[in-house]
Design an enzyme around this catalytic site. Sequence first.
Site, PDB file in Angstrom:
ATOM      1  CE1 TYR A   1      38.448  13.779   6.867  1.00  0.00           C
ATOM      2  CE2 TYR A   1      36.964  14.204   5.671  1.00  0.00           C
ATOM      3  CZ  TYR A   1      38.298  13.055   6.079  1.00  0.00           C
ATOM      4  OH  TYR A   1      38.894  13.914   4.744  1.00  0.00           O
TER       5      TYR A   1
ATOM      6  CE  LYS B   1      37.129  11.269   4.110  1.00  0.00           C
ATOM      7  NZ  LYS B   1      36.158  11.405   2.540  1.00  0.00           N
TER       8      LYS B   1
END
Length: 374
Positions: free
Chosen positions: A226, A141
């Site tokens: 996140y 990511k």
Amino acid sequence: MKKNIPNHSRRKFIFTVGITSVGLPLLSSFVDFDELLIGKKKKIGVALVGLGKYATEQLAPALLQTEDCYLAAIVTGTPSKIPYWKEKYNIADKNIYNYDNYDSIKNNPDIDIVYIVLPNSMHAEYTIRAAQAGKHVICEKPMAISVAECDQMIVACKKAGKSLSIGYRLHFDPYHLEMVQMGTQKKYGEITKMNAAFAFEAPKKNWWRLDKKYAGGGPLMDLGIYCLQGIIYTTGMLPVAVTAQSPPVTDKEVFIDVEETLTWQMEMPNGAIAECRTSYSGEYQNVLRAETEKGWFELNPAFSYDGIKGKTSDGKTLEFSKFSQQAKQMDGIAIAIKNNMESIVPGEMGRRDMKIIESIYKAMNTGERVVLNW
């Protein structure tokens, strides 16, 4: 709420979340993956592309704990790293590649999955080339630095008939799966507000994440992702609009073309507001909290590799046996590949998050409320 998850039930636990076409998590039934894998116990090979800190300190050690995949190959542009990796992980010479001969992995049957652990701006290129080489892909990511690049990656993997997963480790973490259960099943009533924050002090020199050319942005791309993910899977909803603010940087010599600190708000379909914050300044924050009609529940710390702690307004605590997030993640993806099942962290989810990130940056730069159409 003590929950000690024994190792033998690991496969059943990590696959409790289904995914819609836009990467929205939905709870599903427990699946007995031990039964599915009868006759398919052979470990499948993973090639790590990029041997930086995360690959060296987290992924490679985790691959010594995995049951369904193993470290088969490495790709590095630094020859001096090779002896260490050969000795520690018993990697054959034929399975050691550099960036010039990377495409020849297509001829290596030892490699089933290519794990891209490179700077963000290189994710699209190396994912597409891996797919063209006939390999499944896990991409760290954020998936890429633009929605357009995400689209290219998805198309390339679909064309090759290969799986594309994003390295979203927390989707395999039992603490976060418990947040999913409490939030989407409304165990404490409807969620009325959420708070998510992840911040630490950035290294001051020679860190590619401070260069927009390689990172695509600042802490939002690294830490803030996140936070927005936590909001989405805890509520089971996608934001309908965002606003964002970035205060003036405190160190203009370090933060030249990326934000130092960013706060943003996500409006959810049920009227709840999610307050989020991320930063590379000296502050430390690490929390995911839901406030509800009947109380609250939270993880604090929330986004670390280990040491996560959870509690609720009625005095319950979350506690699980020690585990490796990365081992759970890679085994989970490997199991899905072995059984020709869709990944629970697919490219479509990575694209979804990049769409939200682009909207947050637009809101930050314009000062306007940005509506998200799904």
